[in-house]
Design a protein around this motif. Structure first.
Motif, PDB file in Angstrom:
ATOM      1  N   VAL A  29       8.954  13.226 -10.517  1.00 45.80           N
ATOM      2  CA  VAL A  29      10.211  12.747  -9.906  1.00 45.80           C
ATOM      3  C   VAL A  29      10.150  13.306  -8.360  1.00 45.80           C
ATOM      4  O   VAL A  29      10.581  12.580  -7.392  1.00 45.80           O
ATOM      5  N   ILE A  30       9.404  14.500  -8.279  1.00 43.80           N
ATOM      6  CA  ILE A  30       9.406  14.930  -6.860  1.00 43.80           C
ATOM      7  C   ILE A  30       8.312  14.128  -5.971  1.00 43.80           C
ATOM      8  O   ILE A  30       8.570  14.040  -4.915  1.00 43.80           O
ATOM      9  N   LEU A  31       7.214  13.779  -6.856  1.00 42.57           N
ATOM     10  CA  LEU A  31       6.512  12.709  -5.951  1.00 42.57           C
ATOM     11  C   LEU A  31       7.282  11.232  -5.704  1.00 42.57           C
ATOM     12  O   LEU A  31       7.073  11.000  -4.490  1.00 42.57           O
ATOM     13  N   TRP A  32       8.168  10.813  -6.374  1.00 41.66           N
ATOM     14  CA  TRP A  32       8.723   9.750  -6.013  1.00 41.66           C
ATOM     15  C   TRP A  32       9.726  10.259  -5.064  1.00 41.66           C
ATOM     16  O   TRP A  32       9.998   9.387  -4.041  1.00 41.66           O
ATOM     17  N   GLU A  33      10.446  11.295  -5.023  1.00 46.88           N
ATOM     18  CA  GLU A  33      11.371  11.414  -4.071  1.00 46.88           C
ATOM     19  C   GLU A  33      10.812  11.627  -2.589  1.00 46.88           C
ATOM     20  O   GLU A  33      11.514  11.679  -1.485  1.00 46.88           O
ATOM     21  N   ASN A  34       9.389  11.828  -2.603  1.00 47.75           N
ATOM     22  CA  ASN A  34       8.658  12.277  -1.253  1.00 47.75           C
ATOM     23  C   ASN A  34       7.861  11.153  -0.941  1.00 47.75           C
ATOM     24  O   ASN A  34       6.753  11.250  -0.266  1.00 47.75           O
ATOM     25  N   CYS A  35       7.841   9.977  -1.854  1.00 52.87           N
ATOM     26  CA  CYS A  35       6.980   8.763  -1.657  1.00 52.87           C
ATOM     27  C   CYS A  35       6.741   8.288  -0.249  1.00 52.87           C
ATOM     28  O   CYS A  35       5.540   7.833   0.024  1.00 52.87           O
ATOM     29  N   THR A  75       0.607  -1.375   0.091  1.00 51.73           N
ATOM     30  CA  THR A  75      -0.136   0.150  -0.124  1.00 51.73           C
ATOM     31  C   THR A  75       0.829   1.231   0.134  1.00 51.73           C
ATOM     32  O   THR A  75       0.263   2.293   0.182  1.00 51.73           O
ATOM     33  N   SER A  76       2.253   1.020  -0.155  1.00 56.76           N
ATOM     34  CA  SER A  76       3.108   2.435  -0.123  1.00 56.76           C
ATOM     35  C   SER A  76       3.095   2.907  -1.404  1.00 56.76           C
ATOM     36  O   SER A  76       3.343   2.231  -2.414  1.00 56.76           O
ATOM     37  N   LEU A  77       3.380   4.031  -1.335  1.00 57.07           N
ATOM     38  CA  LEU A  77       3.172   5.102  -2.614  1.00 57.07           C
ATOM     39  C   LEU A  77       4.826   4.530  -3.339  1.00 57.07           C
ATOM     40  O   LEU A  77       4.919   4.558  -4.412  1.00 57.07           O
ATOM     41  N   CYS A  78       5.656   4.031  -2.446  1.00 59.15           N
ATOM     42  CA  CYS A  78       6.971   3.829  -3.099  1.00 59.15           C
ATOM     43  C   CYS A  78       7.082   2.530  -3.625  1.00 59.15           C
ATOM     44  O   CYS A  78       8.081   2.034  -4.148  1.00 59.15           O
ATOM     45  N   SER A  79       5.992   1.689  -3.827  1.00 60.38           N
ATOM     46  CA  SER A  79       5.771   0.455  -4.350  1.00 60.38           C
ATOM     47  C   SER A  79       5.859   0.773  -5.871  1.00 60.38           C
ATOM     48  O   SER A  79       5.027   1.693  -6.179  1.00 60.38           O
ATOM     49  N   GLU A  80       6.687  -0.025  -6.399  1.00 61.56           N
ATOM     50  CA  GLU A  80       6.743   0.255  -8.039  1.00 61.56           C
ATOM     51  C   GLU A  80       5.316   0.175  -8.462  1.00 61.56           C
ATOM     52  O   GLU A  80       5.123   0.864  -9.424  1.00 61.56           O
ATOM     53  N   LYS A 103       6.708  10.007   2.559  1.00 60.12           N
ATOM     54  CA  LYS A 103       5.932  10.782   3.325  1.00 60.12           C
ATOM     55  C   LYS A 103       4.658  11.124   2.840  1.00 60.12           C
ATOM     56  O   LYS A 103       3.742  11.459   3.431  1.00 60.12           O
ATOM     57  N   LEU A 104       4.191  10.121   1.882  1.00 65.28           N
ATOM     58  CA  LEU A 104       2.805  10.552   1.336  1.00 65.28           C
ATOM     59  C   LEU A 104       1.927   9.222   1.205  1.00 65.28           C
ATOM     60  O   LEU A 104       2.520   8.188   1.045  1.00 65.28           O
ATOM     61  N   LYS A 105       0.838   9.202   1.035  1.00 63.24           N
ATOM     62  CA  LYS A 105      -0.279   8.137   0.724  1.00 63.24           C
ATOM     63  C   LYS A 105      -0.652   8.169  -0.455  1.00 63.24           C
ATOM     64  O   LYS A 105      -0.507   9.188  -1.060  1.00 63.24           O
ATOM     65  N   PRO A 106      -0.629   7.161  -1.175  1.00 62.58           N
ATOM     66  CA  PRO A 106      -1.422   7.074  -2.505  1.00 62.58           C
ATOM     67  C   PRO A 106      -2.554   7.832  -2.983  1.00 62.58           C
ATOM     68  O   PRO A 106      -2.443   8.424  -3.712  1.00 62.58           O
ATOM     69  N   GLU A 107      -3.360   7.963  -1.823  1.00 68.01           N
ATOM     70  CA  GLU A 107      -4.571   8.881  -2.022  1.00 68.01           C
ATOM     71  C   GLU A 107      -4.353  10.317  -2.162  1.00 68.01           C
ATOM     72  O   GLU A 107      -4.901  11.258  -2.643  1.00 68.01           O
ATOM     73  N   GLN A 108      -3.106  10.637  -1.664  1.00 73.00           N
ATOM     74  CA  GLN A 108      -2.853  12.152  -1.713  1.00 73.00           C
ATOM     75  C   GLN A 108      -1.612  12.300  -2.889  1.00 73.00           C
ATOM     76  O   GLN A 108      -1.337  13.676  -3.108  1.00 73.00           O
TER      77      GLN A 108
END
Length: 170
Positions: free
Chosen positions: A47-53, A5-10, A55-60
């Motif tokens: 790119v900025i979203l990935w750098e902050n993945c 459930t992580s935004l960092c998940s590819e 800190k954020l939830k997918p719904e954000q």
């Protein structure tokens, strides 16, 4: 937050990219009227979203992407204005000459206005600049920022009240 459930998940990031990239790029294309600039800005936002993945939830993600893209585009527009102003300084002056007093007063007013806009709370400043400098309607701003039209109207109203307090003669 687990990997599924992580935004960092590819897998999740790819799904967000596929669902939002085209919409974001088209929005930026509308703003820039330049396909390459829109593509660059959209890619930079991801790119900025990935750098902050982390800190954020997918719904954000969508809100973060559009906010980031708006900030980037405002910075690009500000930079373009600086370049344009610099170029205008080196163009031959017209035969119409303003008095030194007029030039001083207009420069002082411009500086006061720029400072007043910069001192607005960020949410009000973004709405004000999009409406007044980008000529976007409240509906367009609301859609881009994922807000209601009433929220945009309220932010604009508060921004105008603040500016009138700082600059009562304008």
């Amino acid at each position: 937050m687990n990997e599924q459930t992580s935004l960092c998940s590819e897998i999740i990031f790819k799904a967000i990219f596929e669902s939002h990239y085209k919409l974001l790029r088209n929005y930026l294309l509308y703003r820039f009227k330049d396909f390459e600039r829109a593509e660059d800005a959209a890619q930079n936002a991801f790119v900025i979203l990935w750098e902050n993945c982390d800190k954020l939830k997918p719904e954000q993600a969508k809100s973060f992407l559009f906010t980031t893209a708006i900030r980037q585009s405002l910075n690009v527009i500000k930079h373009d204005k600086v370049v344009s102003d610099f170029q205008l300084q080196y163009k031959p002056k017209s035969t119409h000459v303003e008095s030194p007093e007029f030039i001083i007063v207009s420069d002082e007013l411009r500086i006061q206005l720029e400072n007043a806009i910069q001192n607005l709370p960020e949410k009000q400043r973004v709405v004000f600049m999009l409406n007044r400098f980008e000529n976007q309607t409240y509906r367009e701003i609301a859609d881009a920022m994922d807000l209601s039209v009433k929220a945009v109207e309220k932010r604009m109203h508060l921004a105008l009240l603040s500016l009138r307090d700082v600059l009562p003669n304008i």
